[in-house]
Design an enzyme around this catalytic site. Structure first.
Site, PDB file in Angstrom:
ATOM      1  N   GLY A 238      -5.500   5.989  -0.666  1.00 27.39           N
ATOM      2  CA  GLY A 238      -6.135   4.793  -1.245  1.00 27.39           C
ATOM      3  C   GLY A 238      -6.435   4.789  -2.766  1.00 27.39           C
ATOM      4  O   GLY A 238      -6.647   3.680  -3.395  1.00 27.39           O
ATOM      5  N   GLU A 272      -4.403  11.707   2.285  1.00 26.96           N
ATOM      6  CA  GLU A 272      -3.233  11.056   2.542  1.00 26.96           C
ATOM      7  C   GLU A 272      -2.700   9.941   1.714  1.00 26.96           C
ATOM      8  O   GLU A 272      -2.787   8.930   1.624  1.00 26.96           O
ATOM      9  CB  GLU A 272      -3.442  10.174   3.926  1.00 26.96           C
ATOM     10  CG  GLU A 272      -3.886  10.983   5.213  1.00 26.96           C
ATOM     11  CD  GLU A 272      -4.396  10.116   6.300  1.00 26.96           C
ATOM     12  OE1 GLU A 272      -4.479   9.094   6.060  1.00 26.96           O
ATOM     13  OE2 GLU A 272      -4.445  10.594   7.389  1.00 26.96           O
ATOM     14  N   PRO A 273      -2.638  10.444   0.296  1.00 33.59           N
ATOM     15  CA  PRO A 273      -2.037   9.664  -0.705  1.00 33.59           C
ATOM     16  C   PRO A 273      -0.573   8.952  -0.584  1.00 33.59           C
ATOM     17  O   PRO A 273       0.059   9.572  -0.034  1.00 33.59           O
ATOM     18  CB  PRO A 273      -2.211  10.239  -1.951  1.00 33.59           C
ATOM     19  CG  PRO A 273      -2.017  11.598  -1.678  1.00 33.59           C
ATOM     20  CD  PRO A 273      -2.408  11.945  -0.149  1.00 33.59           C
ATOM     21  N   GLY A 274      -0.590   7.466  -0.747  1.00 30.00           N
ATOM     22  CA  GLY A 274       0.868   7.012  -0.851  1.00 30.00           C
ATOM     23  C   GLY A 274       1.170   6.421  -2.132  1.00 30.00           C
ATOM     24  O   GLY A 274       1.878   7.276  -3.082  1.00 30.00           O
ATOM     25  N   ARG A 275       0.443   5.336  -2.311  1.00 33.70           N
ATOM     26  CA  ARG A 275       0.815   4.378  -3.897  1.00 33.70           C
ATOM     27  C   ARG A 275       0.799   5.514  -5.122  1.00 33.70           C
ATOM     28  O   ARG A 275       1.596   5.615  -5.897  1.00 33.70           O
ATOM     29  CB  ARG A 275      -0.296   3.588  -3.786  1.00 33.70           C
ATOM     30  CG  ARG A 275       0.046   2.581  -4.956  1.00 33.70           C
ATOM     31  CD  ARG A 275      -1.136   1.683  -5.147  1.00 33.70           C
ATOM     32  NE  ARG A 275      -1.528   1.077  -3.765  1.00 33.70           N
ATOM     33  CZ  ARG A 275      -1.083  -0.221  -3.631  1.00 33.70           C
ATOM     34  NH1 ARG A 275      -0.152  -0.897  -4.114  1.00 33.70           N
ATOM     35  NH2 ARG A 275      -1.528  -0.579  -2.346  1.00 33.70           N
ATOM     36  N   ARG A 311       5.491  -7.791  -2.800  1.00 35.45           N
ATOM     37  CA  ARG A 311       4.034  -7.755  -3.166  1.00 35.45           C
ATOM     38  C   ARG A 311       3.648  -9.082  -3.965  1.00 35.45           C
ATOM     39  O   ARG A 311       2.506  -9.347  -3.666  1.00 35.45           O
ATOM     40  CB  ARG A 311       3.751  -6.239  -3.834  1.00 35.45           C
ATOM     41  CG  ARG A 311       4.291  -5.131  -3.096  1.00 35.45           C
ATOM     42  CD  ARG A 311       3.513  -3.689  -3.992  1.00 35.45           C
ATOM     43  NE  ARG A 311       2.341  -3.694  -3.662  1.00 35.45           N
ATOM     44  CZ  ARG A 311       1.346  -3.951  -4.901  1.00 35.45           C
ATOM     45  NH1 ARG A 311       2.078  -4.228  -5.980  1.00 35.45           N
ATOM     46  NH2 ARG A 311       0.140  -3.879  -4.906  1.00 35.45           N
ATOM     47  N   TYR A 315       0.799 -10.557  -1.403  1.00 35.62           N
ATOM     48  CA  TYR A 315      -0.610 -10.102  -2.245  1.00 35.62           C
ATOM     49  C   TYR A 315      -0.976 -10.742  -3.568  1.00 35.62           C
ATOM     50  O   TYR A 315      -2.039 -10.460  -4.161  1.00 35.62           O
ATOM     51  CB  TYR A 315      -0.895  -8.874  -2.442  1.00 35.62           C
ATOM     52  CG  TYR A 315      -0.521  -7.936  -1.310  1.00 35.62           C
ATOM     53  CD1 TYR A 315      -1.122  -7.669   0.115  1.00 35.62           C
ATOM     54  CD2 TYR A 315       0.385  -6.747  -1.645  1.00 35.62           C
ATOM     55  CE1 TYR A 315      -0.791  -6.978   1.155  1.00 35.62           C
ATOM     56  CE2 TYR A 315       0.683  -5.748  -0.688  1.00 35.62           C
ATOM     57  CZ  TYR A 315       0.225  -5.938   0.630  1.00 35.62           C
ATOM     58  OH  TYR A 315       0.846  -5.107   1.687  1.00 35.62           O
ATOM     59  N   CYS A 341      15.064 -19.473  -0.917  1.00 35.73           N
ATOM     60  CA  CYS A 341      14.692 -20.588  -0.909  1.00 35.73           C
ATOM     61  C   CYS A 341      13.198 -20.684  -0.364  1.00 35.73           C
ATOM     62  O   CYS A 341      12.791 -20.954   0.824  1.00 35.73           O
ATOM     63  CB  CYS A 341      15.534 -21.545   0.196  1.00 35.73           C
ATOM     64  SG  CYS A 341      17.419 -21.359  -0.420  1.00 35.73           S
TER      65      CYS A 341
HETATM   66  C1  LIG Z   1      -1.722   3.084   4.095  1.00 36.19           C
HETATM   67  C2  LIG Z   1      -2.550   4.534   4.344  1.00 36.19           C
HETATM   68  C3  LIG Z   1      -2.323   5.467   3.515  1.00 36.19           C
HETATM   69  C4  LIG Z   1      -2.150   5.118   2.085  1.00 36.19           C
HETATM   70  O1  LIG Z   1      -2.781   4.446   1.056  1.00 36.19           O
HETATM   71  P1  LIG Z   1      -2.446   4.403  -0.135  1.00 36.19           P
HETATM   72  O2  LIG Z   1      -3.012   3.254  -0.769  1.00 36.19           O
HETATM   73  O3  LIG Z   1      -0.884   4.205  -0.560  1.00 36.19           O
HETATM   74  O4  LIG Z   1      -2.739   5.878  -0.857  1.00 36.19           O
HETATM   75  C5  LIG Z   1      -3.180   6.604   3.938  1.00 36.19           C
HETATM   76  N1  LIG Z   1      -3.678   6.795   5.177  1.00 36.19           N
HETATM   77  C6  LIG Z   1      -3.484   5.676   5.923  1.00 36.19           C
HETATM   78  C7  LIG Z   1      -4.086   5.789   7.428  1.00 36.19           C
HETATM   79  C8  LIG Z   1      -2.767   4.490   5.662  1.00 36.19           C
HETATM   80  O5  LIG Z   1      -2.882   3.469   6.642  1.00 36.19           O
END
Ligand SMILES: *Cc1c(COP(=O)(O)O)cnc(C)c1O
Length: 413
Positions: A238, A272-275, A311, A315, A341
């Site tokens: 997050g 659990e970082p993604g972004r 995106r 959003y 379109c």
């Molecule tokens: C989407 C998600 C993440 C990653 O979120 P980011 O905002 O990209 O860091 C981590 N854990 C869970 C369970 C998610 O659904």
């Protein structure tokens, strides 16, 4: 050092010119920097104790090369589907570094994850707990689990990416978690290992994270009273990135208060970082097809569209759009739109740019939730993906062909 910089007026990815990349691989094209991914990952590793595990949220960018770069660096993975599990297994990731999140885990996905011996199932409901117990029993196994607890904190982000409020579909209600843990502990084919939460995405403030942790710690103490000892705590992902002019917390400012609160507890920390790991490590390279002036607006029609980067349309997200080669002419005000379109097909509104047909543009901060959300809408083949590593550019997914588009389809006999 920023991985995307100008040399002699030309935007580069590490040491490779984006003009050269467009010539070699065509447009639209996703360009990732290996160095930027590794640097973002190292920022987390640096702050964390050795026992901690950073599990990259695969849904942010699931290209095999991205997963491989992170796996080699020691990352674990947070997956949400059988497909993501197969991807991380395909790059040889250690199953003991995989956690499995998501509200709708299928039986098949559970089986595969159990067969490979993943680290933990992040269970999101009572019904899922029952299913996991049955599936594990059938395989003669004991499934390690954590409950995703919904701490009911307001992450103050976009409603579509806020996940920690009571009204969200995610996790088990805070008030029910204690009873559910007792239930889990009593089921024969489950073993309680940890607790997790994930309160939202693109968070720019550390406060909601500590608020959530406080609630989790209170629950952990109650569980101790119940004779349930947890071994790990997973604080989800997050952490936000800079798209525009946002003030973004450093990884240290985000983690320090959390680690302080956890000091003295024998809990392994998972994240659990993604972004944050890949968002600023990628750009979407596109070319201007047409310029079209109208009475009210000027449109720059580019060859990337909402099917590539969803995106903005999905959003209302803002991505910086910059010319690959800066022009001397005066800037105009442009709507940057794709060929699809739909009126919602835009990449940026009201951008000040000096443009001519054929110009290359880079849509920045496109490494997370970019290609993974792309579709074939309007029968547009998905774009190529390239990873730059120093002076070298590697094609890590080829552009789709027409044959790819119609694969699996057939006419009536
Ligand atoms: C989407 C998600 C993440 C990653 O979120 P980011 O905002 O990209 O860091 C981590 N854990 C869970 C369970 C998610 O659904």
């Amino acid at each position: 050092m920023n991985a995307f910089q100008r040399f002699e007026g030309v935007l580069h990815a590490e040491a490779v010119s984006l003009i050269d990349l467009a010539a070699e691989f065509g447009t639209p094209c996703w360009v990732y920097s290996r160095q930027a991914i590794e640097k973002a990952f190292d920022e987390f590793q640096r702050e964390l104790p050795d026992s901690a595990l950073v599990c990259f949220a695969v849904k942010a960018n699931s290209n095999l090369a991205v997963l491989d770069v992170l796996a080699r660096r020691g990352a674990g993975f947070d997956i949400v589907s059988e497909g993501e599990l197969r991807r991380v297994l395909a790059v040889g990731a250690d199953p003991r570094r995989i956690v499995f999140s998501g509200v709708g885990k299928s039986v098949a996905a559970m089986e595969l994850a159990l067969q490979h011996g993943i680290l933990c199932f992040n269970v999101e409901s009572a019904a899922e707990l029952e299913r996991l117990n049955v599936v594990a029993g059938r395989l003669g196994q004991v499934a390690p689990l954590s409950l995703r607890v919904n701490p009911d904190v307001d992450a103050r982000t976009h409603p579509y990416i806020s996940t920690g409020l009571k009204e969200n579909k995610f996790g088990v209600a805070y008030a029910e978690a204690r009873a559910l843990y007792r239930q889990a502990a009593a089921l024969p084919h489950l073993v309680v290992d940890g607790i997790d939460c994930h309160i939202g995405s693109q968070l720019l403030d550390a406060a909601p994270f500590t608020e959530a942790l406080d609630k989790l710690l209170r629950l952990i103490d109650q569980l101790t009273d119940d004779g349930i000892e947890l071994r790990h705590i997973d604080l989800g992902g997050g952490l936000g990135i800079r798209y525009h002019d946002e003030q973004v917390p450093t990884v240290e400012a985000y983690l320090r208060p959390l680690l302080d609160k956890l000091a003295g507890r024998r809990l392994r920390v998972l994240l659990e970082p993604g972004r944050r790991l890949v968002g600023n490590a990628g750009v979407l390279l596109t070319q201007v097809e047409y310029l079209k002036a109208s009475e009210i607006k000027n449109f720059a029609i580019v060859d990337a569209a909402m099917n590539d980067l969803a995106r903005p349309a999905l959003y209302g997200s803002w991505h910086q759009i910059v010319p690959v080669l800066t022009r001397r002419e005066d800037a105009g005000t442009w709507e940057i739109v794709g060929p699809i379109c739909e009126s919602g097909d835009f990449l940026g509104h009201q951008r000040q740019l000096a443009l001519a047909p054929g110009d290359l543009l880079a849509v920045l901060s496109a490494g997370a939730y970019g290609m993974v959300m792309s579709s074939n809408y309007n029968s547009r083949p998905r774009a190529a993906e390239v990873m730059v590593d120093g002076r070298q550019a590697h094609l890590v997914r080829r552009r789709e062909s027409f044959d790819d588009l119609i694969r699996g389809e057939q006419c009536l006999p």
